[in-house]
Design a protein around this motif. Sequence first.
Motif, PDB file in Angstrom:
ATOM      1  N   GLU A  44     -18.220 -34.017  30.896  1.00  0.00           N
ATOM      2  CA  GLU A  44     -18.520 -32.912  31.558  1.00  0.00           C
ATOM      3  C   GLU A  44     -17.985 -31.644  30.692  1.00  0.00           C
ATOM      4  N   ASN A  45     -16.917 -31.632  29.943  1.00  0.00           N
ATOM      5  CA  ASN A  45     -16.783 -30.438  29.303  1.00  0.00           C
ATOM      6  C   ASN A  45     -17.872 -30.076  28.154  1.00  0.00           C
ATOM      7  N   GLU A  46     -18.696 -31.068  27.887  1.00  0.00           N
ATOM      8  CA  GLU A  46     -19.690 -30.809  26.852  1.00  0.00           C
ATOM      9  C   GLU A  46     -20.938 -30.222  27.418  1.00  0.00           C
ATOM     10  N   ARG A  47     -21.009 -30.701  28.639  1.00  0.00           N
ATOM     11  CA  ARG A  47     -22.351 -30.177  29.230  1.00  0.00           C
ATOM     12  C   ARG A  47     -22.431 -28.663  29.534  1.00  0.00           C
ATOM     13  N   ILE A  48     -23.833 -28.289  29.408  1.00  0.00           N
ATOM     14  CA  ILE A  48     -24.244 -26.590  29.539  1.00  0.00           C
ATOM     15  C   ILE A  48     -23.573 -25.991  30.981  1.00  0.00           C
ATOM     16  N   GLY A  49     -22.966 -25.051  31.220  1.00  0.00           N
ATOM     17  CA  GLY A  49     -22.661 -24.449  32.405  1.00  0.00           C
ATOM     18  C   GLY A  49     -23.616 -23.729  33.126  1.00  0.00           C
ATOM     19  N   TYR A  50     -23.971 -23.728  34.307  1.00  0.00           N
ATOM     20  CA  TYR A  50     -25.081 -22.974  34.940  1.00  0.00           C
ATOM     21  C   TYR A  50     -24.253 -22.219  36.140  1.00  0.00           C
ATOM     22  N   ALA A  51     -24.704 -21.087  36.250  1.00  0.00           N
ATOM     23  CA  ALA A  51     -24.651 -20.084  37.254  1.00  0.00           C
ATOM     24  C   ALA A  51     -25.776 -19.801  38.206  1.00  0.00           C
ATOM     25  N   VAL A  52     -25.707 -20.492  39.301  1.00  0.00           N
ATOM     26  CA  VAL A  52     -26.840 -20.388  40.138  1.00  0.00           C
ATOM     27  C   VAL A  52     -26.722 -19.220  41.162  1.00  0.00           C
ATOM     28  N   VAL A  53     -27.824 -18.314  40.838  1.00  0.00           N
ATOM     29  CA  VAL A  53     -27.812 -17.000  41.238  1.00  0.00           C
ATOM     30  C   VAL A  53     -28.965 -17.137  42.631  1.00  0.00           C
TER      31      VAL A  53
END
Length: 388
Positions: A44-53
């Motif tokens: 999980e800490n290596e996955r790309i983080g997304y902000a959903v707008v």
Amino acid sequence: MVVINDKNTAAMDKAKNTNKPVKLEKWKSSADKSTPPPFSPLPENERIGYAVVGLGHLALEEVIPALFNCKFSRLAALVSGDNKKMEKVALQYGISPSCCYTYECFDELRDNPDVKVIYIILPNSMHMEFTIRGARAGKHILCEKPMANSSTECRKMITACNKAKVKLMIAYRMHFQPHTLKLKEMVSKNRFGEVRYIEAANGQSSANPEHWRHQAKLAGGGALPDIGIYCLNTIRFILQKEPTEVFAYQYSTPEDPLFKDTEELISWQMKFREGLIASCMAHYKVREIKTLRIHAERGWMFMDRAFAYKGQQLSTSRADGEEEIEEKISLSEPNQFAAEMDHFSQCILTKRAPNTPGEEGLRDQIIMEAIYKSANTGKPVRIKDYKY
């Protein structure tokens, strides 16, 4: 030093192999359909983080759940104009209050290192503003289609992302749908000879005249930019060709409150070189229909539920002497939204360009503007302007 290098090499090899599937023993014979490898996400800490707008239907029903089926992507933040809704969604998905942003404090995302991508799922008229603000915050942008309300806005979005040196991808999920990819392969290999004619229809029934999709300032149009774009973009993708001319007709039922300033129906033809014609329809007042039929010299290819989120059915027909041979092609159905986001995440991880960059969204916008011009003038319109 040798020991340290050995350890570093071992660590790098371990990281490189983390997301490779676990090997399982074979048990099926070749007579049965094989199963895909086991799900193998990055830690999980290596996955790309997304902000959903934007926390509307698409975000809550499809995108956010899909993030939990991703190998390379994860949900990292929420942005909404409705604090109560956002608070509830944050509790449901374990998002900290510190990772919840209003539209007013959207720019503070620049200070959140967990967010690498901003996924914009807002009314079409808001795409340009939040793409530019997101790029200035130093975040990569995944933007829902249509890209914007005009080709001018599209160009500004591309310029802003290039200036900020961030990636811009338009969310064309059909480019990651297995049946669509199969059609593209069959067409490219001339399996049934040259394609001569295409029919595409995308229709659904609307009921809420107050919804933003029925407000021209927010939607940039009616059925065309919302659902007609699927016909347009999917045909371009499968053919890998651009139309040279369009001819269109639009209609709205008089006095229907749903269509005060957006079209109910738009029907258009696209002319390609060498005589190929694509006939398309988008309708807001019919029971759901999503079909794509490709007519070639020696057979046809048909996809039912072509533009749906799932359930695509692909069939083909060809003649063999006195026999008519029809085939049904069954393919596995990975989540289209997860595949789309994971593609973008892999592009970020490997520093390569996405398959559906801003220029792809700009091309569609230029064609849609030509379609509206033709519908308004009653004359064919040539597609000339592909300048970015």
